[in-house]
Write a protein that holds these residues in place. Structure first.
Motif, mmCIF file in Angstrom:
data_model
loop_
_atom_site.group_PDB
_atom_site.id
_atom_site.type_symbol
_atom_site.label_atom_id
_atom_site.label_comp_id
_atom_site.label_asym_id
_atom_site.label_seq_id
_atom_site.Cartn_x
_atom_site.Cartn_y
_atom_site.Cartn_z
ATOM 1 N N ALA A 1 -75.301 -9.291 -92.752
ATOM 2 C CA ALA A 1 -76.467 -9.649 -91.936
ATOM 3 C C ALA A 1 -76.827 -11.129 -92.009
ATOM 4 C CB ALA A 1 -77.657 -8.774 -92.308
ATOM 5 N N PRO A 2 -76.855 -11.759 -93.187
ATOM 6 C CA PRO A 2 -77.196 -13.185 -93.212
ATOM 7 C C PRO A 2 -76.227 -14.047 -92.401
ATOM 8 C CG PRO A 2 -77.368 -12.280 -95.414
ATOM 9 C CD PRO A 2 -76.738 -11.227 -94.543
ATOM 10 N N ALA A 3 -74.954 -13.683 -92.414
ATOM 11 C CA ALA A 3 -73.966 -14.436 -91.638
ATOM 12 C C ALA A 3 -74.192 -14.265 -90.140
ATOM 13 C CB ALA A 3 -72.555 -13.994 -92.012
ATOM 14 N N ALA A 4 -74.673 -13.107 -89.730
ATOM 15 C CA ALA A 4 -74.915 -12.835 -88.314
ATOM 16 C C ALA A 4 -76.248 -13.403 -87.834
ATOM 17 C CB ALA A 4 -74.881 -11.335 -88.058
ATOM 18 N N LEU A 5 -77.183 -13.617 -88.737
ATOM 19 C CA LEU A 5 -78.539 -13.981 -88.346
ATOM 20 C C LEU A 5 -78.617 -15.259 -87.520
ATOM 21 C CD1 LEU A 5 -81.471 -13.166 -88.455
ATOM 22 C CD2 LEU A 5 -81.668 -14.387 -90.630
ATOM 23 N N SER A 6 -77.885 -16.290 -87.890
ATOM 24 C CA SER A 6 -77.963 -17.532 -87.111
ATOM 25 C C SER A 6 -77.460 -17.318 -85.683
ATOM 26 C CB SER A 6 -77.188 -18.664 -87.788
ATOM 27 O OG SER A 6 -75.813 -18.379 -87.812
ATOM 28 N N PHE A 7 -76.473 -16.460 -85.512
ATOM 29 C CA PHE A 7 -75.957 -16.181 -84.165
ATOM 30 C C PHE A 7 -76.942 -15.318 -83.385
ATOM 31 C CE2 PHE A 7 -72.316 -17.041 -86.858
ATOM 32 C CZ PHE A 7 -71.795 -18.130 -86.185
ATOM 33 N N LEU A 8 -77.613 -14.399 -84.060
ATOM 34 C CA LEU A 8 -78.648 -13.602 -83.398
ATOM 35 C C LEU A 8 -79.784 -14.504 -82.899
ATOM 36 C CD1 LEU A 8 -78.770 -10.596 -85.874
ATOM 37 C CD2 LEU A 8 -77.953 -10.536 -83.498
ATOM 38 N N LEU A 9 -80.177 -15.473 -83.712
ATOM 39 C CA LEU A 9 -81.222 -16.403 -83.295
ATOM 40 C C LEU A 9 -80.768 -17.249 -82.107
ATOM 41 C CD1 LEU A 9 -82.540 -17.450 -86.798
ATOM 42 C CD2 LEU A 9 -83.744 -16.076 -85.080
ATOM 43 N N HIS B 1 -79.528 -16.954 -70.776
ATOM 44 C CA HIS B 1 -78.656 -16.054 -70.008
ATOM 45 C C HIS B 1 -78.420 -14.704 -70.691
ATOM 46 C CE1 HIS B 1 -75.751 -17.650 -72.885
ATOM 47 N NE2 HIS B 1 -74.985 -16.623 -72.581
ATOM 48 N N VAL B 2 -78.860 -14.532 -71.919
ATOM 49 C CA VAL B 2 -78.617 -13.293 -72.666
ATOM 50 C C VAL B 2 -79.513 -12.186 -72.120
ATOM 51 C CG1 VAL B 2 -78.784 -12.212 -74.948
ATOM 52 C CG2 VAL B 2 -77.793 -14.492 -74.707
ATOM 53 N N ARG B 3 -78.881 -11.116 -71.681
ATOM 54 C CA ARG B 3 -79.600 -10.032 -71.009
ATOM 55 C C ARG B 3 -80.232 -9.025 -71.969
ATOM 56 N NH1 ARG B 3 -78.346 -10.065 -65.550
ATOM 57 N NH2 ARG B 3 -76.661 -11.471 -65.018
ATOM 58 N N CYS B 4 -79.891 -9.099 -73.233
ATOM 59 C CA CYS B 4 -80.459 -8.154 -74.213
ATOM 60 C C CYS B 4 -81.313 -8.899 -75.243
ATOM 61 C CB CYS B 4 -79.348 -7.355 -74.879
ATOM 62 S SG CYS B 4 -78.215 -8.347 -75.878
ATOM 63 N N ARG B 5 -81.999 -9.936 -74.803
ATOM 64 C CA ARG B 5 -82.781 -10.767 -75.723
ATOM 65 C C ARG B 5 -83.817 -9.953 -76.481
ATOM 66 N NH1 ARG B 5 -84.817 -15.839 -72.521
ATOM 67 N NH2 ARG B 5 -85.373 -16.593 -74.574
ATOM 68 N N ALA B 6 -84.485 -9.021 -75.832
ATOM 69 C CA ALA B 6 -85.510 -8.220 -76.519
ATOM 70 C C ALA B 6 -84.891 -7.408 -77.650
ATOM 71 C CB ALA B 6 -86.223 -7.311 -75.526
ATOM 72 N N ALA B 7 -83.736 -6.808 -77.403
ATOM 73 C CA ALA B 7 -83.071 -6.024 -78.440
ATOM 74 C C ALA B 7 -82.612 -6.911 -79.592
ATOM 75 C CB ALA B 7 -81.883 -5.265 -77.847
ATOM 76 N N VAL B 8 -82.128 -8.097 -79.267
ATOM 77 C CA VAL B 8 -81.701 -9.051 -80.296
ATOM 78 C C VAL B 8 -82.899 -9.470 -81.140
ATOM 79 C CG1 VAL B 8 -80.790 -11.373 -80.679
ATOM 80 C CG2 VAL B 8 -79.647 -9.847 -79.073
ATOM 81 N N LEU B 9 -84.014 -9.769 -80.480
ATOM 82 C CA LEU B 9 -85.219 -10.154 -81.225
ATOM 83 C C LEU B 9 -85.744 -9.013 -82.084
ATOM 84 C CD1 LEU B 9 -87.055 -12.341 -78.591
ATOM 85 C CD2 LEU B 9 -86.186 -13.074 -80.824
ATOM 86 N N ASP B 10 -85.665 -7.789 -81.588
ATOM 87 C CA ASP B 10 -86.053 -6.637 -82.402
ATOM 88 C C ASP B 10 -85.229 -6.580 -83.682
ATOM 89 O OD1 ASP B 10 -88.014 -5.777 -80.636
ATOM 90 O OD2 ASP B 10 -86.755 -4.222 -79.728
ATOM 91 N N LEU B 11 -83.933 -6.809 -83.556
ATOM 92 C CA LEU B 11 -83.061 -6.789 -84.733
ATOM 93 C C LEU B 11 -83.420 -7.923 -85.691
ATOM 94 C CD1 LEU B 11 -80.746 -5.740 -86.428
ATOM 95 C CD2 LEU B 11 -79.163 -6.917 -84.871
ATOM 96 N N VAL B 12 -83.693 -9.105 -85.167
ATOM 97 C CA VAL B 12 -84.092 -10.232 -86.020
ATOM 98 C C VAL B 12 -85.354 -9.873 -86.802
ATOM 99 C CG1 VAL B 12 -84.962 -12.608 -86.005
ATOM 100 C CG2 VAL B 12 -82.952 -12.009 -84.644
ATOM 101 N N VAL B 13 -86.318 -9.257 -86.131
ATOM 102 C CA VAL B 13 -87.557 -8.849 -86.812
ATOM 103 C C VAL B 13 -87.252 -7.825 -87.902
ATOM 104 C CG1 VAL B 13 -89.749 -7.637 -86.496
ATOM 105 C CG2 VAL B 13 -89.067 -9.425 -84.892
ATOM 106 N N MET B 14 -86.423 -6.846 -87.605
ATOM 107 C CA MET B 14 -86.052 -5.846 -88.620
ATOM 108 C C MET B 14 -85.424 -6.505 -89.833
ATOM 109 S SD MET B 14 -84.367 -2.711 -86.570
ATOM 110 C CE MET B 14 -84.789 -2.533 -84.866
ATOM 111 N N LEU B 15 -84.501 -7.415 -89.579
ATOM 112 C CA LEU B 15 -83.838 -8.106 -90.686
ATOM 113 C C LEU B 15 -84.831 -8.973 -91.453
ATOM 114 C CD1 LEU B 15 -80.512 -9.148 -88.928
ATOM 115 C CD2 LEU B 15 -80.841 -7.294 -90.584
ATOM 116 N N GLY B 16 -85.755 -9.598 -90.742
ATOM 117 C CA GLY B 16 -86.748 -10.437 -91.390
ATOM 118 C C GLY B 16 -87.705 -9.650 -92.266
ATOM 119 N N ARG B 17 -88.079 -8.483 -91.810
ATOM 120 C CA ARG B 17 -88.964 -7.628 -92.607
ATOM 121 C C ARG B 17 -88.226 -7.020 -93.777
ATOM 122 N NH1 ARG B 17 -92.376 -4.580 -87.911
ATOM 123 N NH2 ARG B 17 -93.733 -6.342 -87.452
#
Length: 107
Positions: A67-75, A82-98
């Motif tokens: 997850a830490p390696a993926a986090l910078s790419f998720l951000l 142009h990313v069509r799933c931005r809300a889902a990506v942000l949801d995942l970032v929040v989950m990882l952050g919590r």
């Protein structure tokens, strides 16, 4: 698809060979899932974001070492217009952050 955001994938090849693990084994599939999140097909991008959630933050219980390696790419994906799933990506970032379950060694 042509990358429209400069630097979006910078360092992804290095992360691919890092030998990290996720909830189902080696994390070699994570770079492809990240790339799919930036794809033009909204349904496929959403499916890839869901798959990332499943492998990086399994059942809401713990966060894997990949997850830490993926986090910078998720951000970066969340910031790319142009990313069509931005809300889902942000949801995942929040989950990882919590990090409800905390970081755990997957070995």
């Amino acid at each position: 698809m042509r990358d429209v955001t400069p630097g979006l994938w910078e360092g992804l090849a290095d992360a691919d060979g890092a030998g990290l693990r996720h909830n189902y084994g080696t994390a070699g599939d994570v770079p492809g899932l990240l790339r799919r999140c930036a794809g033009a097909d909204r349904a496929d991008a959403e499916a890839a974001a869901y798959d990332l959630e499943n492998v990086l933050f399994h059942q809401g219980g713990w966060i894997c070492p990949a997850a830490p390696a993926a986090l910078s790419f998720l951000l970066r994906l969340a910031a790319a217009p142009h990313v069509r799933c931005r809300a889902a990506v942000l949801d995942l970032v929040v989950m990882l952050g919590r990090g409800r379950g905390g970081w755990r060694n997957a070995s």
